[in-house]
Design a protein around this motif. Structure first.
Motif, short mmCIF file in Angstrom:
data_model
loop_
_atom_site.label_atom_id
_atom_site.label_comp_id
_atom_site.label_asym_id
_atom_site.label_seq_id
_atom_site.Cartn_x
_atom_site.Cartn_y
_atom_site.Cartn_z
N ARG A 1 0.79 -1.14 0.00
CA ARG A 1 0.06 -0.22 -0.17
C ARG A 1 0.84 1.08 -0.10
O ARG A 1 1.84 1.40 0.83
N VAL A 2 0.58 2.11 -0.91
CA VAL A 2 1.59 3.36 -1.20
C VAL A 2 0.85 4.37 -0.65
O VAL A 2 -0.28 4.73 -1.14
N LEU A 3 1.49 5.16 0.34
CA LEU A 3 0.84 6.54 0.81
C LEU A 3 1.76 7.61 0.36
O LEU A 3 3.03 7.24 0.50
N GLU A 4 1.41 8.48 -0.23
CA GLU A 4 2.47 9.27 -0.90
C GLU A 4 1.87 10.78 -1.37
O GLU A 4 0.56 10.94 -1.59
N SER A 5 2.68 11.70 -1.76
CA SER A 5 2.45 13.02 -2.29
C SER A 5 3.56 13.20 -3.19
O SER A 5 4.70 12.93 -3.02
N ARG A 6 2.96 13.39 -4.56
CA ARG A 6 3.89 13.76 -5.61
C ARG A 6 3.98 15.08 -5.88
O ARG A 6 4.32 15.80 -7.08
N ARG A 7 3.30 16.17 -5.11
CA ARG A 7 3.01 17.36 -5.13
C ARG A 7 3.89 18.38 -5.03
O ARG A 7 3.68 19.62 -5.00
N GLY A 8 5.01 18.03 -4.31
CA GLY A 8 6.04 18.91 -4.01
C GLY A 8 5.60 19.60 -2.66
O GLY A 8 6.48 20.34 -2.12
N THR A 9 4.57 18.96 -1.88
CA THR A 9 4.11 19.40 -0.72
C THR A 9 3.61 18.16 -0.11
O THR A 9 3.30 17.20 -0.54
N THR A 10 3.02 18.41 1.04
CA THR A 10 2.49 17.21 2.15
C THR A 10 1.13 16.99 1.16
O THR A 10 1.06 15.92 1.12
#
Ligand code: GLA
Length: 713
Positions: free
Chosen positions: A192-201
């Motif tokens: 399960r991947v929890l993530e941000s690819r947005r440059g921010t939280t």
């Protein structure tokens, strides 16, 4: 710091004890660092057996892959998440980290040095256990001792392992105006991947997890939990491997990552905190809250309860003027407000969100004499003054952008995607960093400002940085955030006493990284009280109520047209750090007197509410008709109970509420939140009575609330 001690390579066991937890790891016969135990505290006389690598599984999974390594390099047939993956200048991509040495700066800390088996790439793992809560702080420093640069493609702060068992994983997801949704699911094979690819939280997932064993629930069973202290693109993976072991790995998001490390340079990862509770998920969140208050926040270990603020955003929008704000300030002061905050719209040519971001001079039409008259007025009314800023952003329609179009994140020759008509300044650049620090420093030097609401209203796109060599451009993912932190740290150092709120269109930048530099956060732009109840519930799983600002706003609510009473809205916001965001110009005398009474009542319980132990007696999650939230002060001198009915049918009454966490033998006097005694319940009884017999609450209908205090005699 103690000098590095060369340890015998194999069989060394490291152990950290803190709170009710023990964490142990050791060096196995191959020289790999392997986790040995993480759970309830064991006796100091218990010897943890030295590490032995896992066996292979047929010809497909090697011992290297199966062993629960503390920080595995990608190499040697690793198929699980790697903690570290690099490419060397000659194209070699094999990295196998073995133990070299360790130091023990104090009884709660260990530093372990690992090195690649052939090349001069070293990793220093930092471990620190909090003696009170048993929460571990883990991070890594990667150093390139090779003559040529290396490219880091994946770097975690830490990996945590759990042995095979049935586990449930809790995590938080959301969207703008809908943050803090609690998800709960069984852990099965896979990742399960929890993530941000947005440059921010990001609003969409929060860098927090909790894992319960077997039938662990809110107050029972074993739970492991953690949070990553990073406000840039991040990733936490929860992986159940082919042998049913679980590994949680967290750090920089490897997506589009590529950090070039020249010879002699180092890269520090963020800190990945993690802890253990034998009191279920409730115990886990109480430990996290206690730890954040005592160890993370800028005012730690004793942060002051937050001032009750008034913010004019929902009342006036961009239409801020000296006269309008002064009139609101008078009304706010009469309610007992401590801090008056002017939101967006005071600067540049800001009339809508089309223009002005970047131009941090006071708008002359709105404030012909600058901010001073308003600030003086606010002070004369006995409040301090706060101001909204959005330092990392620029509207293309601004003097700043016209002068420095190259200052924004972009790929030259490619479109620049706007969101809310704005672009992101490249804070990784030194000149941009200096500009941002410079205008904030000037603002705080020239005005008596006690508080900044620091906003950030979009995520990244086209994250290019063409002023540095191609090989260094992706460092933007790290350097932007480090510069953000350094600006915050420098401002705080230069202007002691300044307090800061982290806001990102609501709860888009809430994490233990930013909370090291900011005193509170804005959890959501959604201030509807019923929606806030579930948001509070999700939020407080990971962060203390102290940092969770909650405004009372107008009804019917602008987002969903729901009508609720002022008292209900107050009692929802009072289970957090209270603020008012309503248009006071529209309030009746009765509204004003309700607000005055409840603000005064709040002061009688605030410290317990925002810094005490939180018990979710009835969670609003999953469509419950009722909510009951209890807080108990650390010395058990006071308990506070909030009860809410969402919408009852068929005259159904509130379930009898049995409290938790009081002192059984002590006597507690019961009153409502305003100190009035209640008919139909004992005026006082033992903690045992309140916890075993419980309290009957007469509450039914739609959107009803009641709050009680239990004061030890
Ligand atoms: C964001 C914030 C709001 C408000 C506006 C102002 O949306 O979350 O609280 O400050 O910006 O533009």
């Amino acid at each position: 710091m103690a000098a590095a001690v060369a340890e015998p390579a194999a069989k060394t066991v490291f152990r950290l004890d803190g709170g009710d937890a023990t964490y142990a790891f050791g060096v196995n016969e191959h020289g790999e660092l392997q986790q040995l135990y993480w759970g309830g505290r064991i006796a100091s006389t218990d010897a943890v057996a030295p590490a032995e690598a896992e066996r292979e599984w047929a010809s497909f999974d090697s011992p290297y892959n199966n062993t629960p390594q503390e920080y595995a390099g990608w190499g040697a047939g690793l198929f699980q998440e790697a903690a570290l993956k690099v490419t060397f200048a000659d194209g070699n991509r094999d990295l196998v980290l073995h133990y070299v040495a360790s130091t023990r700066p104090d009884v709660h800390s260990i530093e372990v040095k690992l090195k690649d088996i052939h090349r001069a790439v070293t990793v220093t793992l930092h471990y620190k256990i909090d003696p009170d809560t048993g929460i571990l702080a883990r991070s890594a420093t990667i150093e390139n001792g090779e003559p040529q640069p290396i490219l880091i493609e994946q770097a975690a702060a830490a990996a945590y392992s759990l042995p095979p068992a049935h586990y449930t994983h809790n995590y938080l997801t959301g969207r703008w105006a809908g943050e803090w949704t609690l998800n709960s699911e069984a852990i099965h094979g896979g990742e399960r991947v929890l993530e941000s690819r947005r440059g921010t939280t990001g609003h969409q997932a929060n860098p927090w997890f909790a894992i319960g064993k077997g039938d662990a629930d809110e107050e029972h069973g074993e739970a492991w939990f953690g949070a990553l202290a990073w406000s840039g693109s991040w990733r936490i993976t929860i992986e159940q491997d082919q042998l049913d072991k679980v590994r949680v790995t967290g750090g920089f998001n490897p997506f589009d990552f590529g950090y070039q490390l020249k010879s002699g340079e180092t890269l520090e990862t963020p800190v990945f905190y993690a802890g253990y509770s034998d009191r279920g998920f409730g115990g886990a969140s109480r430990l996290m809250a206690r730890f954040t208050l005592a160890e993370v926040l800028p005012q730690a270990p004793h942060p002051k309860p937050r001032p009750v603020i008034y913010n004019s955003w929902e009342a006036t929008g961009f239409d801020v003027t000296e006269a309008g704000q002064e009139a609101l300030a008078e009304k706010a002061a009469a309610l007992g407000i401590d801090r008056f905050v002017v939101d967006d719209g005071w600067f540049g040519q800001r009339k809508t969100d089309n223009a002005g971001l970047g131009d941090w001079y006071v708008n002359q039409q709105k404030f012909p004499n600058g901010l001073k008259p308003l600030i003086d007025k606010v002070h004369s009314l006995g409040m301090d003054f706060g101001l909204w800023v959005e330092p990392e952003m620029v509207n293309p329609d601004s003097d700043l952008y016209r002068k420095h179009p190259d200052w924004v994140l972009n790929f030259p020759g490619r479109p620049r995607t706007e969101e809310r008509n704005q672009l992101v300044l490249n804070l990784a650049r030194q000149d941009v960093r200096d500009y941002v620090f410079g205008f904030l420093d000037k603002l705080l030097t020239e005005n008596r400002i006690a508080f900044l609401k620091w906003d950030y209203n979009r995520n990244w796109s086209e994250p290019g940085w063409d002023q540095v060599p191609v090989a260094e451009q992706k460092q933007v993912y790290v350097k932007f955030i480090r510069n953000l932190y350094s600006i915050l740290a420098e401002l705080r150092a230069k202007h002691p006493g300044i307090e800061i709120e982290s806001c990102s269109g609501g709860g888009g930048r809430v994490d233990l990284g930013i909370l090291h530099y900011t005193d509170e956060v804005w959890p959501s732009d959604n201030t509807d009280p019923l929606d806030r109840l579930t948001q509070h519930d999700g939020f407080a799983r990971a962060y203390p109520a102290q940092v969770m600002l909650s405004w009372v706003t107008d009804s019917p609510h602008g987002m969903n047209n729901r009508t609720t009473s002022l008292a209900y809205r107050f009692l929802v916001s009072m289970e957090a750090s209270l603020g008012i965001g309503a248009n006071l110009d529209k309030w009746t005398e009765e509204d004003t007197s309700t607000a005055k009474r409840l603000i005064a009542a709040y002061h009688g319980v605030q410290k317990t509410v925002v810094q005490g132990d939180l018990y979710r007696l009835i969670s609003p999650a999953n469509g419950s008709e009722f909510t009951a939230t209890e807080m108990v002060s650390p010395d058990k001198g006071q308990g506070v109970l909030f009860a809410y009915v969402h919408s009852t049918q068929e005259g159904r009454g509130f379930p009898r509420v049995q409290l938790l966490g009081l002192e059984p033998a002590a006597t507690y006097a019961l009153s409502n939140i305003e100190g009035h005694t209640l008919p139909g319940t004992p005026a006082e009884a033992s903690g045992a009575w309140w916890m075993r017999h419980g309290i009957d609450i007469d509450l039914r209908g739609d959107f009803q609330a009641a709050a009680f205090r239990f004061d030890r005699k």
